[in-house]
Design a protein around this motif. Structure first.
Motif, PDB file in Angstrom:
ATOM      1  N   ALA A 247       0.842  -1.202   0.000  1.00 45.71           N
ATOM      2  CA  ALA A 247       0.000   0.000   0.000  1.00 45.71           C
ATOM      3  C   ALA A 247       0.870   1.242   0.000  1.00 45.71           C
ATOM      4  CB  ALA A 247      -0.915  -0.003   1.224  1.00 45.71           C
ATOM      5  N   ARG A 248       0.578   2.172  -0.926  1.00 47.61           N
ATOM      6  CA  ARG A 248       1.416   3.367  -1.055  1.00 47.61           C
ATOM      7  C   ARG A 248       0.748   4.615  -0.508  1.00 47.61           C
ATOM      8  NH1 ARG A 248       4.493   4.441  -6.399  1.00 47.61           N
ATOM      9  NH2 ARG A 248       5.873   5.399  -4.844  1.00 47.61           N
ATOM     10  N   LEU A 249      -0.579   4.621  -0.406  1.00 48.76           N
ATOM     11  CA  LEU A 249      -1.275   5.807   0.088  1.00 48.76           C
ATOM     12  C   LEU A 249      -2.720   5.447   0.420  1.00 48.76           C
ATOM     13  CD1 LEU A 249      -2.943   6.373  -2.699  1.00 48.76           C
ATOM     14  CD2 LEU A 249      -0.955   7.732  -3.307  1.00 48.76           C
ATOM     15  N   THR A 250      -3.417   6.382   1.041  1.00 43.35           N
ATOM     16  CA  THR A 250      -4.781   6.129   1.510  1.00 43.35           C
ATOM     17  C   THR A 250      -5.672   7.346   1.296  1.00 43.35           C
ATOM     18  OG1 THR A 250      -3.908   4.707   3.267  1.00 43.35           O
ATOM     19  CG2 THR A 250      -6.175   5.444   3.488  1.00 43.35           C
ATOM     20  N   PRO A 251      -6.655   7.270   0.409  1.00 41.50           N
ATOM     21  CA  PRO A 251      -7.655   8.344   0.345  1.00 41.50           C
ATOM     22  C   PRO A 251      -8.403   8.438   1.683  1.00 41.50           C
ATOM     23  CG  PRO A 251      -7.779   6.934  -1.595  1.00 41.50           C
ATOM     24  CD  PRO A 251      -6.886   6.240  -0.611  1.00 41.50           C
ATOM     25  N   HIS A 252      -8.761   9.644   2.064  1.00 41.52           N
ATOM     26  CA  HIS A 252      -9.507   9.802   3.305  1.00 41.52           C
ATOM     27  C   HIS A 252     -10.385  11.044   3.236  1.00 41.52           C
ATOM     28  CE1 HIS A 252      -5.465  11.595   3.765  1.00 41.52           C
ATOM     29  NE2 HIS A 252      -6.032  12.529   4.512  1.00 41.52           N
ATOM     30  N   SER A 253     -11.354  11.098   4.133  1.00 39.62           N
ATOM     31  CA  SER A 253     -12.311  12.206   4.155  1.00 39.62           C
ATOM     32  C   SER A 253     -13.118  12.138   5.445  1.00 39.62           C
ATOM     33  CB  SER A 253     -13.269  12.110   2.958  1.00 39.62           C
ATOM     34  OG  SER A 253     -14.282  13.100   3.030  1.00 39.62           O
ATOM     35  N   ALA A 254     -13.526  13.296   5.946  1.00 44.51           N
ATOM     36  CA  ALA A 254     -14.557  13.320   6.979  1.00 44.51           C
ATOM     37  C   ALA A 254     -15.892  12.996   6.330  1.00 44.51           C
ATOM     38  CB  ALA A 254     -14.614  14.692   7.641  1.00 44.51           C
ATOM     39  N   PHE A 255     -16.840  12.481   7.123  1.00 49.88           N
ATOM     40  CA  PHE A 255     -18.150  12.169   6.565  1.00 49.88           C
ATOM     41  C   PHE A 255     -19.236  12.442   7.593  1.00 49.88           C
ATOM     42  CE2 PHE A 255     -16.885   8.257   8.657  1.00 49.88           C
ATOM     43  CZ  PHE A 255     -18.044   7.733   9.174  1.00 49.88           C
ATOM     44  N   LEU A 256     -20.435  12.602   7.099  1.00 49.18           N
ATOM     45  CA  LEU A 256     -21.586  12.876   7.951  1.00 49.18           C
ATOM     46  C   LEU A 256     -22.193  11.564   8.443  1.00 49.18           C
ATOM     47  CD1 LEU A 256     -23.689  14.855   9.140  1.00 49.18           C
ATOM     48  CD2 LEU A 256     -24.952  14.624   6.972  1.00 49.18           C
TER      49      LEU A 256
END
Length: 282
Positions: free
Chosen positions: A249-258
């Motif tokens: 694994a080279r990276l990780t998308p991420h985000s806050a969510f409701l």
């Protein structure tokens, strides 16, 4: 704190904001105020319904780790509680983060290059008069591949070429502050479900004195998302933003969510993220 603690582990149906272009110019975003007459960014939103899977109690079942999924949950109690004093954060908490990365990621050398505290916009100022920054509700990755290498040169100077000959990572160490997370939890996406050739969109990240790079992310129905329900200040998420090794694994998308199931009276999310260059060679 007791209010948020009643949340039961559960998957959450929600919506995530992916990338959509605005206009024909290459994607860009000004970190601070743009020059007069220019837009702050040209990043549109492509919103899609998504289920965020609860990883609590299922980490082994889902095979989640820094090198498989690109993120990892670890237990750690900090001696810093309020995170309101910049000198304490840099003098005490940074050392704790270094120890976390040495223990959990096998780091031999750690260089911390910044941190961000997030609180609900409209609350008091955060640290030393800096403006409040709220959770980022847009799927993204903190660094592009090229920007990650540039960071080594920027921060390590004469040591950079030598360090870049062995493994280099950028890891974001994310922790709730004060209370378990009820509103706007952090979602992280499994690297194994990402199509790096088609999903990643480089964005020029424009500082007053230089240009960096982040990735926005296009929607892909194959993406699988996770979070840690009722995450406490003693539970840290390690988010891989770059790895020079290409066989993991080279990276990780991420985000806050409701999370609409969260009790309205629960405290709003507060968090700190510390970004670090991690070296295996020394």
């Amino acid at each position: 704190m007791a209010t948020a603690a009643v949340l039961a582990p559960h998957d959450v149906p929600t919506h995530l904001n992916y990338y959509a272009p605005i206009g024909k110019d290459a994607p860009f975003q000004y970190v601070y105020d743009p020059p007069a007459g220019e837009e702050k960014h040209n990043l549109g939103e492509d919103t899609h319904p998504t289920v965020i899977h609860d990883a609590r109690g299922k980490v082994e079942e889902y095979g989640l780790s820094l090198d498989t999924s690109g993120f990892q949950f670890v237990n750690h109690t900090s001696s810093v509680k309020g995170f309101t004093d910049k000198a304490t954060i840099e003098g005490v908490y940074y050392k704790e983060v270094e120890e976390i990365l040495k223990k959990e990621a096998g780091a031999k050398r750690v260089f911390i290059f910044d941190h961000t505290i997030r609180r609900r916009p409209g609350t008091e100022q955060t640290v030393d008069g800096e403006p409040v920054r709220g959770p980022v509700e847009r799927v993204h990755i903190d660094q592009t591949f090229d920007a990650s290498v540039a960071r080594v040169h920027r921060h390590l100077g004469a040591d950079a070429e030598r360090l870049l000959k062995s493994r280099v990572r950028i890891i974001n160490v994310w922790r709730p502050i004060g209370n378990p997370v009820a509103h706007k939890p952090l979602a992280v996406s499994d690297w194994r479900t990402l199509d790096t050739e088609h999903d990643l969109v480089p964005v020029r990240f424009i500082y007053p004195d230089r240009v960096g790079g982040t990735f926005s992310v296009k929607y892909n129905p194959n993406h699988r998302w996770y979070y840690l329900s009722n995450q406490t200040p003693e539970e840290v998420t390690l988010i891989k933003c770059y790895d020079s090794e290409v066989d993991r694994a080279r990276l990780t998308p991420h985000s806050a969510f409701l999370d609409t199931t969260s009790p309205k009276e629960a405290p709003h999310r507060e968090s700190i993220e510390v970004r670090a260059l991690v070296f295996d060679s020394e």
